[in-house]
Design a protein around this motif. Structure first.
Motif, mmCIF file in Angstrom:
data_model
loop_
_atom_site.group_PDB
_atom_site.id
_atom_site.type_symbol
_atom_site.label_atom_id
_atom_site.label_comp_id
_atom_site.label_asym_id
_atom_site.label_seq_id
_atom_site.Cartn_x
_atom_site.Cartn_y
_atom_site.Cartn_z
ATOM 1 N N TYR A 40 1.146 -0.837 -0.067
ATOM 2 C CA TYR A 40 0.073 -0.103 -0.133
ATOM 3 C C TYR A 40 1.030 1.213 -0.292
ATOM 4 O O TYR A 40 2.254 1.254 0.390
ATOM 5 N N GLN A 41 0.318 2.275 -0.197
ATOM 6 C CA GLN A 41 0.764 3.371 -0.581
ATOM 7 C C GLN A 41 -0.387 4.748 0.298
ATOM 8 O O GLN A 41 -1.809 4.677 -0.433
ATOM 9 N N ILE A 58 -4.101 8.550 9.929
ATOM 10 C CA ILE A 58 -4.425 8.065 8.233
ATOM 11 C C ILE A 58 -4.328 6.457 8.649
ATOM 12 O O ILE A 58 -3.838 5.765 9.057
ATOM 13 N N VAL A 59 -5.668 5.603 9.203
ATOM 14 C CA VAL A 59 -5.375 4.377 9.760
ATOM 15 C C VAL A 59 -5.758 3.653 8.848
ATOM 16 O O VAL A 59 -6.973 3.746 8.990
ATOM 17 N N LEU A 60 -5.219 2.070 7.930
ATOM 18 C CA LEU A 60 -5.740 1.303 7.771
ATOM 19 C C LEU A 60 -6.701 0.016 8.605
ATOM 20 O O LEU A 60 -6.119 -0.294 9.770
ATOM 21 N N PHE A 69 -1.020 -0.943 10.448
ATOM 22 C CA PHE A 69 -0.751 0.281 8.925
ATOM 23 C C PHE A 69 -1.259 2.142 8.931
ATOM 24 O O PHE A 69 -2.427 1.721 8.964
ATOM 25 N N SER A 70 -0.355 1.932 9.149
ATOM 26 C CA SER A 70 -0.579 3.936 9.345
ATOM 27 C C SER A 70 0.170 4.667 9.703
ATOM 28 O O SER A 70 1.040 4.547 9.198
ATOM 29 N N PHE A 71 -0.287 6.276 9.196
ATOM 30 C CA PHE A 71 0.533 7.402 9.169
ATOM 31 C C PHE A 71 -0.093 8.765 9.814
ATOM 32 O O PHE A 71 -1.366 8.328 9.827
ATOM 33 N N SER A 72 1.204 9.190 9.834
ATOM 34 C CA SER A 72 0.744 10.712 10.730
ATOM 35 C C SER A 72 1.756 11.640 10.117
ATOM 36 O O SER A 72 2.529 11.471 9.864
ATOM 37 N N ASN A 107 -10.463 -0.624 4.851
ATOM 38 C CA ASN A 107 -11.440 0.562 4.974
ATOM 39 C C ASN A 107 -9.945 1.848 5.662
ATOM 40 O O ASN A 107 -9.437 1.524 6.038
ATOM 41 N N ILE A 108 -9.926 2.929 5.045
ATOM 42 C CA ILE A 108 -9.605 4.088 5.306
ATOM 43 C C ILE A 108 -9.701 4.908 6.533
ATOM 44 O O ILE A 108 -10.972 4.921 5.866
ATOM 45 N N ASN A 109 -9.130 5.143 7.852
ATOM 46 C CA ASN A 109 -9.621 6.228 8.545
ATOM 47 C C ASN A 109 -9.501 7.662 9.255
ATOM 48 O O ASN A 109 -7.578 7.566 9.175
#
Length: 128
Positions: A40-41, A58-60, A69-72, A107-109
């Motif tokens: 994923y990207q 941003i959390v899957l 799998f997340s990004f801040s 989902n993208i949260n």
């Protein structure tokens, strides 16, 4: 041994934009199937803005269960667009993460709504 797992090649690609807080569907598997997320990207556009500046998480999620799998990223109240956006690049999960239950949606949260810009998540994997 009994723990041998076959090597897989991703053959399904999904991309979705998110701007609202909460869940946005990224991958709805075929009926009675599970998604297997293999890569994923996450991309955040340079014109991203929130009502009040702060961290955007941003959390899957496997349906409603948060995955690791997340990004801040810090998103200001007024878009500055000086960096042109940010991207995680491709995150490779090897043989991937298999959804816990058939028919679960990936989902993208987003922790907060965006007033400008967008989050794009691109994913690839298989269905089983």
């Amino acid at each position: 041994g009994t723990n041998i797992e076959k090597r897989r090649t991703p053959n399904i690609f999904r991309t979705t934009l998110a701007t609202a807080s909460g869940d946005t569907a990224l991958w709805t598997p075929t009926s009675s199937k599970k998604f297997r997320l293999m890569r994923y990207q996450i991309q955040l556009t340079g014109d991203a803005a929130r009502a009040v500046g702060g961290m955007l998480e941003i959390v899957l999620r496997d349906s409603t269960t948060a995955l690791a799998f997340s990004f801040s990223a810090y998103v200001p109240a007024v878009a500055v667009n000086t960096l042109g956006g940010v991207s995680t690049g491709w995150i490779d999960l090897g043989n991937g993460y298999l959804s816990s239950v058939a028919n679960n949606v990936l989902n993208i949260n987003l922790s907060a709504a965006l007033t400008g810009g967008e989050v794009r998540v691109v994913s690839t994997g298989t269905e089983e």
